[in-house]
Design an enzyme around this catalytic site. Structure first.
Site, mmCIF file in Angstrom:
data_model
loop_
_atom_site.group_PDB
_atom_site.id
_atom_site.type_symbol
_atom_site.label_atom_id
_atom_site.label_comp_id
_atom_site.label_asym_id
_atom_site.label_seq_id
_atom_site.Cartn_x
_atom_site.Cartn_y
_atom_site.Cartn_z
ATOM 1 N N LYS A 67 0.797 -1.223 0.000
ATOM 2 C CA LYS A 67 0.000 0.000 0.000
ATOM 3 C C LYS A 67 0.836 1.282 0.000
ATOM 4 O O LYS A 67 0.420 2.284 -0.588
ATOM 5 C CB LYS A 67 -0.983 -0.019 1.156
ATOM 6 C CG LYS A 67 -2.066 -1.073 0.969
ATOM 7 C CD LYS A 67 -3.188 -0.924 1.959
ATOM 8 C CE LYS A 67 -4.296 -1.929 1.675
ATOM 9 N NZ LYS A 67 -5.464 -1.764 2.581
ATOM 10 N N ASP A 103 -9.956 2.653 0.460
ATOM 11 C CA ASP A 103 -10.189 2.160 1.817
ATOM 12 C C ASP A 103 -11.002 3.152 2.641
ATOM 13 O O ASP A 103 -11.893 2.773 3.397
ATOM 14 C CB ASP A 103 -8.858 1.875 2.524
ATOM 15 C CG ASP A 103 -8.190 0.606 2.042
ATOM 16 O OD1 ASP A 103 -8.898 -0.315 1.593
ATOM 17 O OD2 ASP A 103 -6.947 0.520 2.113
#
Length: 283
Positions: A67, A103
């Site tokens: 990420k 997210d």
């Protein structure tokens, strides 16, 4: 629409439910010939994988440990991904690979879509409301982006070691969101907040289940298997609304589907597929 492909990247990757969600979306959207796979890839291999990607690849979902690496290899990035300090999505653009982060949208939309026992909707607390986040990792950073849409929320993050919370504090600064750090050992006072967001690994928040909770609180529990967690069960027993991490997973994937296909995500078809794959996950 011509056949296209996408995939989820990470290491390990065999546990990922992204193929379940994205394939369900492609089926519901009638995207014949579209495929979605899982590819094991670590930080060192990401740039080479992108450089060698076939032209039919529209994008990648990215999970751990990629990420933060996503932002390093992308040619451009969304303001949200930059502010959070991590991306979970790579999209093919004419100018190269574009990084995004869904997210935080998963957190926001999971809360907005959940139902209260009274029939209302769970919302991120009112302006000035108290929020306590358990943990300071990537999910906590994404939660800050969701909370930043509020006017002056009172955010406290409980951490084991405040000295290791630098990336989270950097995210908070970029988002313009004041954050207070406190040790997990001071949990009782801080867990009286309007909203609790638990981002700790499975089992790590179980110790809090014996605390007294109220009906007017809410919990977002990132863990979704097994479900309910002891913390989720404790809030439910108090009459408080609880949102599972499965809902977060669903809604972040829905946004990825929209970014990759250009079509509105078939959320209910995706939810059904997730519930079939993980019965009882409370998506």
């Amino acid at each position: 629409m011509p056949p296209r492909s996408a995939a989820v990247l990470g290491k390990p990757i065999g546990h990922s439910l992204s193929p379940v969600l994205h394939r369900a979306a492609y089926g519901a959207l009638g995207l014949t010939g579209w495929s979605y796979t899982a590819i094991e890839c670590d930080e060192q291999g990401l740039a080479a994988l992108l450089a060698g990607s076939d032209e039919q690849v529209v994008g990648y979902s990215c999970t751990m440990p990629l990420k933060r690496q996503v932002l390093r290899v992308a040619n451009s990035a969304s303001p949200e991904a930059v502010a959070i300090g991590a991306g979970n999505t790579l999209l093919r653009r004419d100018a190269g690979w574009h990084a995004d982060n869904t997210d935080w949208i998963g957190i926001r939309d999971a809360l907005a879509a959940a139902s209260l026992p009274t029939g209302g909707a769970v919302t991120i607390p009112r302006a000035g409301g108290a929020v306590t986040i358990l943990g300071a990792g990537g999910t906590a950073q994404a939660a800050l982006a969701a909370l930043a849409e509020l006017s002056e929320p009172q955010v406290t993050v409980l951490v084991r070691e405040p000295s290791r919370a630098g990336p989270l504090l950097d995210s908070a600064q970029r988002l313009g969101l004041p954050v207070r750090l406190a040790p997990l050992s001071e949990r009782r006072h801080w867990l009286e907040a309007d909203l609790i967001i638990a981002t700790l690994p499975a089992g790590a928040a179980d110790r809090f289940a014996g605390l007294p909770f109220r009906r007017d609180q809410a919990l977002l529990e990132a863990v979704y298997h097994p479900w309910p967690t002891p913390l989720a069960a404790a809030l439910t027993a108090a009459g408080a609304p609880v949102v599972s991490g499965a809902a977060m997973l669903l809604h972040q994937a829905a946004r990825q589907v929209e970014l990759m296909t250009g079509s509105a995500a078939p959320v209910e078809a995706m939810r059904a597929a997730l519930l079939a794959a993980v019965p009882g996950c409370a998506a």
